[in-house]
Design a protein around this motif. Sequence first.
Motif, PDB file in Angstrom:
ATOM      1  N   ALA A  11       0.879  -1.006   0.359  1.00  0.00           N
ATOM      2  CA  ALA A  11      -0.031   0.003  -0.167  1.00  0.00           C
ATOM      3  C   ALA A  11       0.460   1.568   0.439  1.00  0.00           C
ATOM      4  O   ALA A  11       1.724   1.294   0.227  1.00  0.00           O
ATOM      5  N   ARG A  12       0.465   2.430  -0.648  1.00  0.00           N
ATOM      6  CA  ARG A  12       1.160   3.257  -0.107  1.00  0.00           C
ATOM      7  C   ARG A  12       0.103   4.304  -0.586  1.00  0.00           C
ATOM      8  O   ARG A  12      -0.622   4.462  -1.170  1.00  0.00           O
ATOM      9  N   THR A  13       0.596   5.458   0.137  1.00  0.00           N
ATOM     10  CA  THR A  13       0.071   7.057   0.150  1.00  0.00           C
ATOM     11  C   THR A  13       0.424   7.929  -0.934  1.00  0.00           C
ATOM     12  O   THR A  13       1.469   7.998  -1.573  1.00  0.00           O
ATOM     13  N   VAL A  14      -0.198   8.403  -2.249  1.00  0.00           N
ATOM     14  CA  VAL A  14       0.429   8.253  -3.347  1.00  0.00           C
ATOM     15  C   VAL A  14       0.087   9.833  -3.276  1.00  0.00           C
ATOM     16  O   VAL A  14       1.474  10.708  -3.362  1.00  0.00           O
ATOM     17  N   GLY A  15      -1.129  10.953  -2.805  1.00  0.00           N
ATOM     18  CA  GLY A  15      -0.621  11.761  -2.327  1.00  0.00           C
ATOM     19  C   GLY A  15      -1.687  12.990  -1.255  1.00  0.00           C
ATOM     20  O   GLY A  15      -2.848  11.806  -1.538  1.00  0.00           O
ATOM     21  N   GLY A  16      -2.223  14.001  -1.255  1.00  0.00           N
ATOM     22  CA  GLY A  16      -2.983  14.761  -0.018  1.00  0.00           C
ATOM     23  C   GLY A  16      -2.819  15.669  -0.255  1.00  0.00           C
ATOM     24  O   GLY A  16      -1.802  16.180  -0.550  1.00  0.00           O
ATOM     25  N   HIS A  17      -4.347  16.199  -0.105  1.00  0.00           N
ATOM     26  CA  HIS A  17      -4.563  18.116  -0.151  1.00  0.00           C
ATOM     27  C   HIS A  17      -5.302  18.219   0.867  1.00  0.00           C
ATOM     28  O   HIS A  17      -6.646  18.197   0.637  1.00  0.00           O
ATOM     29  N   VAL A  18      -4.467  19.929   0.910  1.00  0.00           N
ATOM     30  CA  VAL A  18      -5.129  20.240   2.018  1.00  0.00           C
ATOM     31  C   VAL A  18      -4.825  22.125   1.595  1.00  0.00           C
ATOM     32  O   VAL A  18      -3.647  22.322   1.570  1.00  0.00           O
ATOM     33  N   GLY A  26      -7.641  12.674  -0.240  1.00  0.00           N
ATOM     34  CA  GLY A  26      -6.434  11.835  -0.459  1.00  0.00           C
ATOM     35  C   GLY A  26      -6.058  10.943  -1.318  1.00  0.00           C
ATOM     36  O   GLY A  26      -7.915  10.227  -1.476  1.00  0.00           O
ATOM     37  N   ASP A  27      -4.921  10.424  -2.090  1.00  0.00           N
ATOM     38  CA  ASP A  27      -5.184   9.844  -2.972  1.00  0.00           C
ATOM     39  C   ASP A  27      -4.618   7.946  -2.541  1.00  0.00           C
ATOM     40  O   ASP A  27      -3.624   8.687  -2.128  1.00  0.00           O
ATOM     41  N   PHE A  28      -5.384   7.205  -1.891  1.00  0.00           N
ATOM     42  CA  PHE A  28      -4.425   5.792  -1.948  1.00  0.00           C
ATOM     43  C   PHE A  28      -4.735   4.894  -2.703  1.00  0.00           C
ATOM     44  O   PHE A  28      -5.486   4.371  -3.802  1.00  0.00           O
ATOM     45  N   GLU A  29      -3.191   3.547  -2.290  1.00  0.00           N
ATOM     46  CA  GLU A  29      -3.376   3.374  -3.281  1.00  0.00           C
ATOM     47  C   GLU A  29      -2.526   1.316  -2.888  1.00  0.00           C
ATOM     48  O   GLU A  29      -1.965   1.647  -2.105  1.00  0.00           O
ATOM     49  N   ALA A  30      -3.033  -0.183  -3.344  1.00  0.00           N
ATOM     50  CA  ALA A  30      -3.227  -0.993  -3.027  1.00  0.00           C
ATOM     51  C   ALA A  30      -2.559  -2.285  -4.023  1.00  0.00           C
ATOM     52  O   ALA A  30      -3.925  -2.119  -4.795  1.00  0.00           O
ATOM     53  N   VAL A  56     -11.958   4.334   5.835  1.00  0.00           N
ATOM     54  CA  VAL A  56     -12.363   5.301   4.613  1.00  0.00           C
ATOM     55  C   VAL A  56     -12.755   4.989   3.619  1.00  0.00           C
ATOM     56  O   VAL A  56     -13.514   6.121   2.779  1.00  0.00           O
ATOM     57  N   GLY A  57     -12.771   4.030   2.993  1.00  0.00           N
ATOM     58  CA  GLY A  57     -12.927   4.202   1.802  1.00  0.00           C
ATOM     59  C   GLY A  57     -12.330   2.667   1.287  1.00  0.00           C
ATOM     60  O   GLY A  57     -11.203   1.371   1.689  1.00  0.00           O
ATOM     61  N   SER A  58     -13.069   2.223   0.198  1.00  0.00           N
ATOM     62  CA  SER A  58     -12.655   0.494  -0.409  1.00  0.00           C
ATOM     63  C   SER A  58     -13.101   0.814  -2.165  1.00  0.00           C
ATOM     64  O   SER A  58     -13.294   1.528  -2.693  1.00  0.00           O
ATOM     65  N   ALA A  59     -12.344   0.074  -3.303  1.00  0.00           N
ATOM     66  CA  ALA A  59     -11.690  -0.072  -3.720  1.00  0.00           C
ATOM     67  C   ALA A  59     -11.088  -1.225  -5.096  1.00  0.00           C
ATOM     68  O   ALA A  59     -11.070  -2.106  -3.546  1.00  0.00           O
ATOM     69  N   THR A  60     -11.588  -1.526  -5.790  1.00  0.00           N
ATOM     70  CA  THR A  60     -11.345  -2.919  -6.454  1.00  0.00           C
ATOM     71  C   THR A  60     -10.554  -3.105  -7.556  1.00  0.00           C
ATOM     72  O   THR A  60     -10.100  -1.667  -8.003  1.00  0.00           O
ATOM     73  N   LYS A  68      -7.137   1.562  -6.504  1.00  0.00           N
ATOM     74  CA  LYS A  68      -6.923   3.033  -5.859  1.00  0.00           C
ATOM     75  C   LYS A  68      -8.212   3.535  -5.453  1.00  0.00           C
ATOM     76  O   LYS A  68      -9.782   3.149  -6.090  1.00  0.00           O
ATOM     77  N   LEU A  69      -7.963   4.245  -4.634  1.00  0.00           N
ATOM     78  CA  LEU A  69      -9.118   5.279  -3.556  1.00  0.00           C
ATOM     79  C   LEU A  69      -8.930   6.725  -3.790  1.00  0.00           C
ATOM     80  O   LEU A  69      -7.929   6.938  -2.977  1.00  0.00           O
ATOM     81  N   ASN A  70      -9.214   7.834  -4.587  1.00  0.00           N
ATOM     82  CA  ASN A  70      -9.963   8.862  -3.822  1.00  0.00           C
ATOM     83  C   ASN A  70     -10.562   9.051  -2.832  1.00  0.00           C
ATOM     84  O   ASN A  70     -11.793   9.453  -2.833  1.00  0.00           O
TER      85      ASN A  70
END
Length: 112
Positions: A11-18, A26-30, A56-60, A68-70
């Motif tokens: 897993a990795r955090t691709v980026g976050g935006h404030v 936030g953008d996350f990938e696994a 936070v959420g789920s993705a396929t 990928k999850l935003n």
Amino acid sequence: MTSKKPVQLTARTVGGHVIAGAPISGDFEATLTDAHGKPIVGRQVTFYSTASGQRVGSATTDKSGIAKLNSGSKILDPVIVASTLATGCEARFEGDDEYQAASAHAGTAVGV
């Protein structure tokens, strides 16, 4: 009875935006692969905040085995997103009839 196949989950955090006046996101990938590194397609991966344990959420997973999850498009509570961006997230594959369960931690990456 056959045993379930082992998997590898990264897993990795691709980026976050404030951004002032805009939602925190936030953008996350696994990436889910089998023991030989072959992508596992069409499986659900769920992301949880490390700080709160909240979902936070789920993705396929896609054809490359990447889910990928935003977060901004999945949840409305900016406090959950902010705490997740500060501490990272945990990605979990719950397993199924064919594959074993797995989890992985992703660190943080925030841009202002």
